[in-house]
Design a protein around this motif. Structure first.
Motif, PDB file in Angstrom:
ATOM      1  N   ALA A   9       9.631  63.099  36.149  1.00 47.29           N
ATOM      2  CA  ALA A   9       9.775  63.473  34.827  1.00 47.29           C
ATOM      3  C   ALA A   9       8.505  63.703  34.146  1.00 47.29           C
ATOM      4  CB  ALA A   9      10.737  62.313  34.358  1.00 47.29           C
ATOM      5  N   TRP A  39      23.609  60.633  30.987  1.00 49.38           N
ATOM      6  CA  TRP A  39      24.051  60.811  32.419  1.00 49.38           C
ATOM      7  C   TRP A  39      25.190  60.040  32.948  1.00 49.38           C
ATOM      8  CZ3 TRP A  39      24.518  59.060  37.270  1.00 49.38           C
ATOM      9  CH2 TRP A  39      24.488  59.915  38.330  1.00 49.38           C
ATOM     10  N   LYS A  96      10.820  68.837  38.938  1.00 50.72           N
ATOM     11  CA  LYS A  96      11.950  68.127  38.554  1.00 50.72           C
ATOM     12  C   LYS A  96      13.014  68.268  40.032  1.00 50.72           C
ATOM     13  CE  LYS A  96      12.057  70.097  33.784  1.00 50.72           C
ATOM     14  NZ  LYS A  96      12.644  70.930  32.976  1.00 50.72           N
ATOM     15  N   MET A 146      19.335  67.487  31.970  1.00 57.38           N
ATOM     16  CA  MET A 146      20.658  66.934  32.758  1.00 57.38           C
ATOM     17  C   MET A 146      21.776  68.009  32.615  1.00 57.38           C
ATOM     18  SD  MET A 146      22.685  63.590  31.540  1.00 57.38           S
ATOM     19  CE  MET A 146      23.361  64.354  30.210  1.00 57.38           C
ATOM     20  N   ARG A 195       6.972  58.828  38.370  1.00 57.66           N
ATOM     21  CA  ARG A 195       8.707  58.547  38.735  1.00 57.66           C
ATOM     22  C   ARG A 195       8.438  57.231  39.289  1.00 57.66           C
ATOM     23  NH1 ARG A 195      12.772  59.693  40.806  1.00 57.66           N
ATOM     24  NH2 ARG A 195      12.913  57.792  41.694  1.00 57.66           N
ATOM     25  N   ARG A 206      12.522  65.064  41.425  1.00 57.97           N
ATOM     26  CA  ARG A 206      12.810  63.747  40.846  1.00 57.97           C
ATOM     27  C   ARG A 206      11.839  62.995  39.690  1.00 57.97           C
ATOM     28  NH1 ARG A 206      16.572  65.282  43.927  1.00 57.97           N
ATOM     29  NH2 ARG A 206      18.771  64.559  44.054  1.00 57.97           N
ATOM     30  N   ASP A 214      20.376  63.161  39.128  1.00 57.00           N
ATOM     31  CA  ASP A 214      20.335  61.871  39.180  1.00 57.00           C
ATOM     32  C   ASP A 214      18.569  61.514  39.300  1.00 57.00           C
ATOM     33  OD1 ASP A 214      20.283  59.305  39.592  1.00 57.00           O
ATOM     34  OD2 ASP A 214      21.528  59.169  41.408  1.00 57.00           O
ATOM     35  N   PRO A 215      18.159  60.525  38.469  1.00 55.27           N
ATOM     36  CA  PRO A 215      16.688  60.439  38.801  1.00 55.27           C
ATOM     37  C   PRO A 215      16.569  59.473  40.178  1.00 55.27           C
ATOM     38  CG  PRO A 215      17.426  59.046  36.797  1.00 55.27           C
ATOM     39  CD  PRO A 215      18.523  60.147  37.010  1.00 55.27           C
ATOM     40  N   TRP A 267      14.498  59.871  30.901  1.00 51.21           N
ATOM     41  CA  TRP A 267      15.558  60.159  31.399  1.00 51.21           C
ATOM     42  C   TRP A 267      16.531  59.809  30.325  1.00 51.21           C
ATOM     43  CZ3 TRP A 267      12.350  58.235  35.139  1.00 51.21           C
ATOM     44  CH2 TRP A 267      12.009  59.002  36.300  1.00 51.21           C
ATOM     45  N   ASP A 268      17.358  60.789  30.006  1.00 50.67           N
ATOM     46  CA  ASP A 268      18.858  60.447  29.211  1.00 50.67           C
ATOM     47  C   ASP A 268      19.741  59.456  29.940  1.00 50.67           C
ATOM     48  OD1 ASP A 268      20.958  59.899  27.220  1.00 50.67           O
ATOM     49  OD2 ASP A 268      21.176  62.141  27.198  1.00 50.67           O
ATOM     50  N   LEU A 269      19.493  58.176  30.496  1.00 51.05           N
ATOM     51  CA  LEU A 269      20.104  57.493  31.271  1.00 51.05           C
ATOM     52  C   LEU A 269      21.865  57.259  30.653  1.00 51.05           C
ATOM     53  CD1 LEU A 269      17.654  54.909  32.647  1.00 51.05           C
ATOM     54  CD2 LEU A 269      18.343  57.193  33.318  1.00 51.05           C
TER      55      LEU A 269
END
Length: 240
Positions: free
Chosen positions: A124, A171, A119, A1, A133, A122, A205-206, A166-168
């Motif tokens: 992971a 983010w 990546k 990120m 994803r 999108r 952004d995922p 993801w580190d939501l």
């Protein structure tokens, strides 16, 4: 990120000119246009000329009879940038895309290129060589000769799986910080730097389906804010 620094500095002359062209989607800009645009961001005419010459030499800009246009690499970047800002998804049925690397023994640089491409698409990495994803995006799936592609339904709760990939929370915090910074910044050069940070952040952004987004997810506000700034850039370009 991508994480912006606490204090964003103005972009370099070259980055400012390229960001203007990437964000505003202008018609070709003449040297005089670019000089006047640079002055709006506090960049001296001589510095603009040097930056443009180097950008042409590196292929980031190309000179045409009508003026300067983006080079091929930056046209591709613009397409990816626009996807981040104007993404379209579809109703999600709970399935996930999965791409599995089935070829071994590839050189390190080739593996790095593939990782970057996955990546950018999108996905992971669930584990080494396994990328996934939610299957909610209206775009062709990423393909490569070393991959096998599948549609899967995870046994694990999808919200928990997304949070592990993801580190939501991180983010979202960074997105909120960038929104606050742009809303409180009036100096054109710093606004441009902040907007550039926003679009880089949107590129990370995922693009999760609404069912998997945390409460208060700021992606829509970031896109609306950047779209408004694009209009601001277009107006600046029209002044040249």
């Amino acid at each position: 990120m991508v994480t912006a620094r606490d204090e964003l500095a103005p972009l370099s002359a070259r980055s400012a000119i390229l960001s203007l062209m990437l964000g505003a989607h202008p018609n070709p800009l003449t040297p005089a246009d670019l000089t006047r645009a640079g002055q709006l961001f506090g960049i001296a005419p001589a510095t603009v000329r040097v930056a443009v010459t180097r950008a042409v030499g590196d292929g980031d800009l190309r000179r045409t009879d009508a003026g300067y246009r983006l080079g091929e690499r930056l046209i591709q970047r613009q397409t990816h940038q626009d996807e981040a800002v104007h993404t379209a998804d579809k109703p999600w049925d709970g399935t996930w895309e999965m791409a599995v690397v089935v070829t071994t023994g590839r050189p390190g640089p080739e593996r790095a290129v593939l990782r970057d491409a996955l990546k950018a698409h999108r996905l992971a990495e669930l584990r080494e060589g396994v990328w996934t994803r939610p299957a909610n995006l209206q775009r062709p799936r990423f393909t490569d000769p070393v991959l096998q592609a599948f549609t899967a339904t995870p046994a694990q709760d999808s919200r928990d799986l997304a949070a592990s990939l993801w580190d939501l929370a991180g983010w979202a915090r960074e997105g909120e910080r960038l929104l606050e910074r742009l809303s409180t910044t009036s100096e054109p050069a710093l606004r441009l730097a902040t907007a550039a940070a926003i679009v880089r952040h949107l590129s990370a952004d995922p693009l999760l389906p609404v069912e998997l987004r945390p409460a208060g997810w700021p992606a829509a506000e970031l896109r609306e804010t950047y779209s408004a700034y694009q209009r601001e850039l277009s107006e600046l370009a029209a002044l040249t």
